[in-house]
Design a protein around this motif. Structure first.
Motif, mmCIF file in Angstrom:
data_model
loop_
_atom_site.group_PDB
_atom_site.id
_atom_site.type_symbol
_atom_site.label_atom_id
_atom_site.label_comp_id
_atom_site.label_asym_id
_atom_site.label_seq_id
_atom_site.Cartn_x
_atom_site.Cartn_y
_atom_site.Cartn_z
ATOM 1 N N LEU A 1 25.126 38.038 28.522
ATOM 2 C CA LEU A 1 26.140 39.076 28.373
ATOM 3 C C LEU A 1 27.477 38.674 28.974
ATOM 4 C CD1 LEU A 1 24.068 42.311 29.095
ATOM 5 C CD2 LEU A 1 24.908 41.463 26.887
ATOM 6 N N ARG A 2 27.429 38.025 30.139
ATOM 7 C CA ARG A 2 28.662 37.646 30.828
ATOM 8 C C ARG A 2 28.714 36.162 31.174
ATOM 9 N NH1 ARG A 2 30.944 42.358 34.323
ATOM 10 N NH2 ARG A 2 32.003 40.578 35.176
ATOM 11 N N ARG A 3 27.796 35.385 30.619
ATOM 12 C CA ARG A 3 27.768 33.943 30.916
ATOM 13 C C ARG A 3 27.519 33.137 29.645
ATOM 14 N NH1 ARG A 3 25.344 31.912 36.549
ATOM 15 N NH2 ARG A 3 26.950 32.863 37.825
ATOM 16 N N GLU A 41 31.808 32.277 33.057
ATOM 17 C CA GLU A 41 31.390 33.641 33.375
ATOM 18 C C GLU A 41 32.572 34.582 33.158
ATOM 19 O OE1 GLU A 41 30.589 35.658 37.550
ATOM 20 O OE2 GLU A 41 28.855 34.466 36.903
ATOM 21 N N GLU A 42 32.299 35.733 32.565
ATOM 22 C CA GLU A 42 33.322 36.762 32.457
ATOM 23 C C GLU A 42 33.379 37.480 33.798
ATOM 24 O OE1 GLU A 42 34.708 40.385 29.535
ATOM 25 O OE2 GLU A 42 32.575 39.888 29.661
ATOM 26 N N GLU A 43 34.507 37.353 34.474
ATOM 27 C CA GLU A 43 34.626 37.925 35.812
ATOM 28 C C GLU A 43 35.082 39.383 35.730
ATOM 29 O OE1 GLU A 43 34.799 34.241 38.710
ATOM 30 O OE2 GLU A 43 36.805 34.799 38.058
ATOM 31 N N GLU A 44 35.133 40.027 36.877
ATOM 32 C CA GLU A 44 35.415 41.459 36.961
ATOM 33 C C GLU A 44 36.711 41.872 36.265
ATOM 34 O OE1 GLU A 44 33.286 43.827 37.979
ATOM 35 O OE2 GLU A 44 31.869 42.173 38.256
ATOM 36 N N GLY A 85 37.763 40.701 33.524
ATOM 37 C CA GLY A 85 37.619 40.493 32.084
ATOM 38 C C GLY A 85 37.962 39.091 31.618
ATOM 39 N N TRP A 141 37.397 34.987 31.352
ATOM 40 C CA TRP A 141 36.337 33.989 31.382
ATOM 41 C C TRP A 141 36.832 32.794 32.181
ATOM 42 C CZ3 TRP A 141 31.420 34.411 29.390
ATOM 43 C CH2 TRP A 141 31.176 35.554 28.628
#
Length: 130
Positions: A77-79, A105-108, A110, A112
Protein backbone atom coordinates in the motif's frame (compact mmCIF):
# COMPACT_ATOMS: atom_id res chain seq x y z
CA UNK A 1 0.68 2.60 -11.78
CA UNK A 2 3.60 1.21 -9.74
CA UNK A 3 5.92 1.14 -12.76
CA UNK A 4 4.95 4.73 -13.60
CA UNK A 5 5.59 5.88 -10.04
CA UNK A 6 9.02 4.21 -9.99
CA UNK A 7 10.02 5.63 -13.39
CA UNK A 8 8.88 9.10 -12.33
CA UNK A 9 10.90 8.89 -9.09
CA UNK A 10 14.00 7.64 -10.95
CA UNK A 11 13.59 10.42 -13.54
CA UNK A 12 13.40 13.09 -10.85
CA UNK A 13 16.49 11.61 -9.17
CA UNK A 14 18.45 11.73 -12.45
CA UNK A 15 17.24 15.27 -13.22
CA UNK A 16 18.39 16.50 -9.81
CA UNK A 17 21.87 15.11 -10.55
CA UNK A 18 21.94 16.72 -14.01
CA UNK A 19 21.05 20.09 -12.43
CA UNK A 20 23.29 19.45 -9.39
CA UNK A 21 20.30 20.43 -7.27
CA UNK A 22 21.06 19.00 -3.84
CA UNK A 23 17.76 20.07 -2.26
CA UNK A 24 15.65 18.52 -5.03
CA UNK A 25 17.79 15.39 -4.83
CA UNK A 26 17.52 15.02 -1.07
CA UNK A 27 13.74 15.64 -1.21
CA UNK A 28 13.58 12.18 -2.82
CA UNK A 29 15.47 10.56 0.09
CA UNK A 30 13.85 9.69 3.41
CA UNK A 31 15.54 10.98 6.55
CA UNK A 32 15.44 7.36 7.76
CA UNK A 33 17.20 5.94 4.67
CA UNK A 34 19.71 3.10 5.06
CA UNK A 35 22.08 2.05 2.24
CA UNK A 36 23.80 -1.33 2.43
CA UNK A 37 26.48 -2.97 0.31
CA UNK A 38 28.88 -0.05 -0.21
CA UNK A 39 32.45 -1.37 0.14
CA UNK A 40 34.15 -0.15 3.30
CA UNK A 41 30.95 1.24 4.83
CA UNK A 42 28.51 -0.97 6.73
CA UNK A 43 25.59 1.48 6.36
CA UNK A 44 25.10 4.93 4.86
CA UNK A 45 22.36 7.05 6.45
CA UNK A 46 20.68 10.28 5.32
CA UNK A 47 23.54 12.52 6.46
CA UNK A 48 26.11 10.26 4.80
CA UNK A 49 24.14 10.31 1.52
CA UNK A 50 23.79 14.10 1.71
CA UNK A 51 27.52 14.62 2.41
CA UNK A 52 28.52 12.31 -0.44
CA UNK A 53 26.19 13.89 -3.00
CA UNK A 54 27.02 17.44 -1.86
CA UNK A 55 30.70 16.69 -2.37
CA UNK A 56 30.05 15.20 -5.83
CA UNK A 57 28.01 18.27 -6.83
CA UNK A 58 30.41 20.88 -5.41
CA UNK A 59 33.44 19.15 -6.93
CA UNK A 60 31.53 18.69 -10.21
CA UNK A 61 32.44 14.98 -10.15
CA UNK A 62 29.13 13.36 -11.12
CA UNK A 63 28.08 14.04 -14.71
CA UNK A 64 25.09 11.73 -15.08
CA UNK A 65 22.92 9.26 -13.23
CA UNK A 66 20.66 6.95 -15.22
CA UNK A 67 18.72 3.76 -14.68
CA UNK A 68 17.93 0.68 -16.77
CA UNK A 69 16.10 -2.62 -16.40
CA UNK A 70 13.59 -1.82 -13.64
CA UNK A 71 12.23 -5.06 -12.15
CA UNK A 72 9.45 -4.68 -9.58
CA UNK A 73 9.87 -7.08 -6.65
CA UNK A 74 7.24 -6.03 -4.09
CA UNK A 75 4.14 -3.85 -4.12
CA UNK A 76 2.42 -2.75 -0.93
CA UNK A 77 0.00 0.00 0.00
CA UNK A 78 2.77 2.44 0.89
CA UNK A 79 5.92 0.61 -0.24
CA UNK A 80 7.42 -0.41 -3.57
CA UNK A 81 10.52 -2.56 -3.92
CA UNK A 82 12.41 -2.97 -7.17
CA UNK A 83 15.75 -3.93 -8.65
CA UNK A 84 17.43 -1.59 -11.09
CA UNK A 85 20.71 -1.15 -12.89
CA UNK A 86 22.15 2.27 -12.03
CA UNK A 87 24.84 3.89 -14.16
CA UNK A 88 26.83 6.75 -12.63
CA UNK A 89 29.06 8.64 -15.05
CA UNK A 90 31.87 10.73 -13.61
CA UNK A 91 32.99 13.98 -15.25
CA UNK A 92 36.52 12.58 -15.58
CA UNK A 93 35.37 9.46 -17.41
CA UNK A 94 34.90 6.44 -15.15
CA UNK A 95 31.46 4.85 -15.26
CA UNK A 96 30.12 2.93 -12.26
CA UNK A 97 27.54 0.22 -12.95
CA UNK A 98 25.50 -0.85 -9.91
CA UNK A 99 22.84 -3.51 -9.55
CA UNK A 100 20.72 -2.53 -6.58
CA UNK A 101 17.41 -3.04 -4.84
CA UNK A 102 15.54 0.12 -3.92
CA UNK A 103 12.65 0.36 -1.48
CA UNK A 104 10.40 3.41 -1.83
CA UNK A 105 7.89 4.39 0.80
CA UNK A 106 5.05 6.90 0.69
CA UNK A 107 5.75 9.04 3.73
CA UNK A 108 3.29 10.94 5.91
CA UNK A 109 3.42 14.02 3.65
CA UNK A 110 2.32 11.91 0.65
CA UNK A 111 5.77 11.97 -1.01
CA UNK A 112 7.51 8.82 -2.17
CA UNK A 113 11.09 8.59 -0.95
CA UNK A 114 13.80 5.96 -0.84
CA UNK A 115 14.00 4.35 2.60
CA UNK A 116 16.43 1.55 1.77
CA UNK A 117 18.93 0.59 -0.88
CA UNK A 118 21.04 -2.53 -1.15
CA UNK A 119 23.90 -2.68 -3.64
CA UNK A 120 24.25 -6.27 -4.85
CA UNK A 121 27.19 -5.83 -7.20
CA UNK A 122 29.09 -3.18 -9.07
CA UNK A 123 31.82 -2.68 -11.62
CA UNK A 124 33.84 0.25 -12.92
CA UNK A 125 34.28 0.98 -16.60
CA UNK A 126 37.05 3.41 -17.53
CA UNK A 127 35.21 5.86 -19.79
CA UNK A 128 33.53 5.29 -23.11
CA UNK A 129 29.89 4.40 -23.60
CA UNK A 130 27.97 1.71 -21.74
Amino acid sequence: MSQELILNWLGRLSESVARRDLEAHMALVSDKVQVYGIPGQPVIDYQGWRRRRDNEFRQNRLAELRHENVRIKTIGLRRLGFEVDEIMTARDGPILHLRKTILLEEEEDGQWRVVEETVHDWRIENGGST
